[in-house]
Scaffold this motif. Structure first.
Motif, short mmCIF file in Angstrom:
data_model
loop_
_atom_site.label_atom_id
_atom_site.label_comp_id
_atom_site.label_asym_id
_atom_site.label_seq_id
_atom_site.Cartn_x
_atom_site.Cartn_y
_atom_site.Cartn_z
N TYR A 1 0.83 -1.20 0.00
CA TYR A 1 0.00 0.00 0.00
C TYR A 1 0.86 1.25 0.00
CZ TYR A 1 -3.41 -3.53 1.41
OH TYR A 1 -4.17 -4.66 1.48
N LEU B 1 -12.67 -1.44 2.02
CA LEU B 1 -12.92 -1.38 0.58
C LEU B 1 -12.50 -2.67 -0.12
CD1 LEU B 1 -11.86 2.32 -0.06
CD2 LEU B 1 -14.19 1.38 -0.19
N ILE C 1 -8.95 1.05 3.67
CA ILE C 1 -8.47 0.15 2.62
C ILE C 1 -8.99 -1.26 2.87
CG2 ILE C 1 -6.41 -0.98 1.67
CD1 ILE C 1 -4.94 1.74 2.16
N ILE D 1 -9.50 1.50 -5.09
CA ILE D 1 -9.33 2.06 -3.74
C ILE D 1 -8.59 3.38 -3.80
CG2 ILE D 1 -8.14 1.70 -1.53
CD1 ILE D 1 -8.89 -1.30 -1.84
#
Length: 95
Positions: free
Chosen positions: A28, A60, A57, A70
């Protein structure tokens, strides 16, 4: 009391807090979804704000979005937040 944007949690603690694998947090970060602080030695430190983003995150992902989706959702949520703040400032100025 610390600021919500100041990194305080090591990556292992942050991953545990959001029930994710450490490797995912690194992905990420590489994708620009989260930007933890770094110590002079390079250790990642996640802030309470970062934890909120990681939680979003996670949620989602659970809804079936991919990382590109996202990223777009997070970007749009940021735009909406800034517009709400701007609208609030303008309403306060006119009152």
């Amino acid at each position: 009391m610390s600021e919500p944007y100041v990194g305080v949690y090591a990556i292992s603690v942050a991953a545990s807090m959001v029930s994710m694998e450490i490797q995912n947090l690194r992905v990420y970060e590489r994708r620009g979804l989260v930007t933890p602080d770094r110590t002079p030695g390079g250790t990642r430190l996640y802030s309470p704000d970062d934890i909120e983003v990681l939680t979003r995150i996670r949620d989602l992902l659970a809804e079936g979005l991919n990382l590109a989706g996202i990223a777009r959702v997070l970007e749009l949520e940021d735009v909406v937040q800034r517009l709400r703040e701007r609208l609030g400032d303008e309403e306060a100025a006119s009152a």
